[in-house]
Design an enzyme around this catalytic site. Structure first.
Site, PDB file in Angstrom:
ATOM      1  N   ASP A  55       0.841  -1.202   0.000  1.00  0.00           N
ATOM      2  CA  ASP A  55       0.000   0.000   0.000  1.00  0.00           C
ATOM      3  C   ASP A  55       0.880   1.257   0.000  1.00  0.00           C
ATOM      4  O   ASP A  55       0.368   2.378  -0.033  1.00  0.00           O
ATOM      5  CB  ASP A  55      -1.029  -0.014   1.135  1.00  0.00           C
ATOM      6  CG  ASP A  55      -0.399  -0.103   2.514  1.00  0.00           C
ATOM      7  OD1 ASP A  55       0.831  -0.160   2.617  1.00  0.00           O
ATOM      8  OD2 ASP A  55      -1.168  -0.111   3.513  1.00  0.00           O
ATOM      9  N   SER A  56       2.209   1.057  -0.003  1.00  0.00           N
ATOM     10  CA  SER A  56       3.140   2.164  -0.258  1.00  0.00           C
ATOM     11  C   SER A  56       2.809   2.815  -1.604  1.00  0.00           C
ATOM     12  O   SER A  56       3.246   3.937  -1.869  1.00  0.00           O
ATOM     13  CB  SER A  56       4.582   1.659  -0.269  1.00  0.00           C
ATOM     14  OG  SER A  56       4.719   0.541  -1.131  1.00  0.00           O
ATOM     15  N   ASP A  94      -0.958  -6.221  -0.083  1.00  0.00           N
ATOM     16  CA  ASP A  94      -1.263  -5.617   1.212  1.00  0.00           C
ATOM     17  C   ASP A  94      -2.754  -5.536   1.472  1.00  0.00           C
ATOM     18  O   ASP A  94      -3.541  -5.206   0.576  1.00  0.00           O
ATOM     19  CB  ASP A  94      -0.714  -4.182   1.249  1.00  0.00           C
ATOM     20  CG  ASP A  94       0.558  -4.070   2.066  1.00  0.00           C
ATOM     21  OD1 ASP A  94       0.821  -4.964   2.891  1.00  0.00           O
ATOM     22  OD2 ASP A  94       1.284  -3.081   1.862  1.00  0.00           O
ATOM     23  N   LYS A 123      -0.622  -9.536   3.112  1.00  0.00           N
ATOM     24  CA  LYS A 123       0.172  -8.952   4.214  1.00  0.00           C
ATOM     25  C   LYS A 123      -0.729  -8.053   5.064  1.00  0.00           C
ATOM     26  O   LYS A 123      -1.465  -7.226   4.534  1.00  0.00           O
ATOM     27  CB  LYS A 123       1.354  -8.160   3.667  1.00  0.00           C
ATOM     28  CG  LYS A 123       2.200  -7.532   4.791  1.00  0.00           C
ATOM     29  CD  LYS A 123       3.547  -7.046   4.317  1.00  0.00           C
ATOM     30  CE  LYS A 123       3.520  -5.735   3.597  1.00  0.00           C
ATOM     31  NZ  LYS A 123       2.969  -4.612   4.379  1.00  0.00           N
ATOM     32  N   GLU A 125      -0.841  -5.586   8.685  1.00  0.00           N
ATOM     33  CA  GLU A 125      -0.051  -4.873   9.694  1.00  0.00           C
ATOM     34  C   GLU A 125      -0.643  -5.043  11.094  1.00  0.00           C
ATOM     35  O   GLU A 125      -1.854  -4.960  11.276  1.00  0.00           O
ATOM     36  CB  GLU A 125       0.000  -3.376   9.362  1.00  0.00           C
ATOM     37  CG  GLU A 125       0.743  -3.076   8.075  1.00  0.00           C
ATOM     38  CD  GLU A 125       0.918  -1.589   7.823  1.00  0.00           C
ATOM     39  OE1 GLU A 125       0.731  -0.773   8.750  1.00  0.00           O
ATOM     40  OE2 GLU A 125       1.239  -1.240   6.664  1.00  0.00           O
ATOM     41  N   GLU A 193       9.792  -4.104  10.161  1.00  0.00           N
ATOM     42  CA  GLU A 193      10.218  -2.811   9.590  1.00  0.00           C
ATOM     43  C   GLU A 193      10.697  -1.854  10.678  1.00  0.00           C
ATOM     44  O   GLU A 193      10.064  -1.717  11.732  1.00  0.00           O
ATOM     45  CB  GLU A 193       9.030  -2.185   8.827  1.00  0.00           C
ATOM     46  CG  GLU A 193       9.352  -0.810   8.269  1.00  0.00           C
ATOM     47  CD  GLU A 193       8.342  -0.319   7.236  1.00  0.00           C
ATOM     48  OE1 GLU A 193       7.398  -1.053   6.906  1.00  0.00           O
ATOM     49  OE2 GLU A 193       8.527   0.823   6.757  1.00  0.00           O
TER      50      GLU A 193
END
Ligand code: KIV
EC number: 2.1.2.11
Length: 276
Positions: A55-56, A94, A123, A125, A193
Site C-alpha cells: 500500500d506504499s 497488502d 500482508k 499490519e 520494519e
C-alpha cells in the site's frame, strides 16, 4: 509498451513451503514491491522471490502523504496488473487500512485479492486481537498471511510519525511477543520494519517462519525494499534503510539484479542502512 519476455529461462515457482526451506537452509529471501506489470516482469526476470503490491503505492504512485487513503479497490487493480507480469515469483498483496477492521471484512478482502486479483499471500499490519483473529481466519481458509510488525506505516498517527520502533527494552520485548503471537495465529511470513539490528536478529532467531527485514538489519532471513526507493525515484531524502541500486548502472533490470545479488550474498543491508 509492456511485452512479455517469452525468451526468459523458466524459473521454478516460489512457494510458501519453499520460503520456509530457504530459512532452514540459510538462503536469503528477496522481496521487492511492484505496482504494475512492467516492473513486475523486471523483478521476475532479476530473480526476486516475492513481489509485494504494497500500500506504499499510495505514497510513491499516488503522491499521498501516507498509505491510509489506499482503498481495497485500488489494491485489487494494482495486484491484477502485477499478476500479469509474473509467472514464478510469489505475489503478495497488502491488506489496506481498515479492510481488516473485523474478520468478515478481512475475509472479503482476502477473497478479492487472492481469488480475483491473483495474489498468493496477504500482508497485514499489526498484532492486535482483531488482527490475530483475521490471521487465523484467513489461514484457516487456506490464504497464507504475511504479518507486518515494528514500524507499521498504517499506525503513523499512533506513532506520531515514521519512527524506529523497539529501541528500548520494553518496546523490543513487546515486538518479540507480537512476533510470536502472529506466528502462533498462523502467519507464514513476517515483515519486520524499522527496528534496531539487535531486535531484528532476536526476532529472526526466535521465529520458525521467515522474517523479512526493511530497516531491521542484516540478520533477517530476507530483505524487502520499495522499488522506487531502490531506483532512486522517490522524491526527497532517500530513507536510511534503502540504497540507490540504479546509481552507476544503466537499466532498471541491472539495478534490481544487483539488489537481488547483494541480498543473497549478505552485502545488503550494510551497517549504514541499519539502526543501532
Ligand atoms: O507497503 C509496502 O510497500 C510495505 C513494504 C515497505 C514492506 O509494506
Amino acid at each position: 509498451m509492456y511485452v512479455e519476455n517469452s525468451n526468459a529461462p523458466a524459473r521454478k515457482p516460489v512457494t510458501v513451503p519453499g520460503l520456509h526451506a530457504m530459512k532452514a537452509e540459510g538462503r536469503k529471501i528477496v522481496m521487492l514491491t511492484a505496482y504494475d506489470a512492467s516492473f513486475a516482469a523486471q523483478a521476475e526476470h532479476a530473480g526476486v522471490d516475492i513481489a509485494l503490491v504494497g500500500d506504499s503505492l499510495g505514497m510513491v504512485v499516488q503522491g499521498q502523504s501516507s498509505t491510509l487513503p489506499v482503498t481495497l479497490e485500488q489494491m485489487v487493480y494494482h495486484t491484477t496488473m502485477v499478476a500479469r507480469g509474473l509467472s514464478a515469483t510469489l505475489l503478495a498483496a497488502d491488506m489496506p487500512f481498515m479492510a481488516d477492521r473485523d474478520v468478515s471484512h478481512a475475509l472479503e478482502a482476502g477473497a478479492r485479492l487472492v481469488g480475483e486479483a491473483g495474489a498468493a499471500m496477504i500482508k497485514i499490519e499489526g498484532a492486535g486481537p482483531h488482527i490475530l483473529e483475521a490471521i487465523h481466519a484467513l489461514t484457516e481458509r487456506v490464504i497464507p498471511v504475511c504479518a507486518h510488525l515494528g514500524l507499521t506505516p498504517q499506525s503513523v498517527h499512533k506513532f506520531g510519525g515514521y519512527k524506529v520502533q523497539g529501541r528500548v527494552q520494553d518496546a523490543a520485548d513487546r515486538v518479540l511477543a507480537e512476533a510470536l503471537a502472529v506466528q502462533q495465529a498462523g502467519a507464514s511470513l513476517l515483515v519486520l520494519e524499522g527496528v534496531p539490528t539487535s531486535l531484528g536478529e532476536r526476532v529472526t532467531k526466535a521465529l520458525d517462519i521467515p522474517v523479512i527485514g526493511i530497516g531491521a538489519g542484516p540478520h533477517c532471513d530476507g530483505q524487502v525494499l520499495v522499488v522506487y526507493d531502490m531506483l532512486g525515484l522517490t522524491p526527497g531524502k532517500r530513507p536510511k534503510f534503502s540504497k540507490d541500486f540504479l546509481a552507476g548502472r544503466s537499466s532498471v533490470g541491472e539495478a534490481i539484479a544487483a539488489y537481488v545479488a547483494d541480498v543473497r550474498s549478505g552485502a545488503f543491508p550494510a551497517a549504514e542502512h541499519s539502526y543501532n
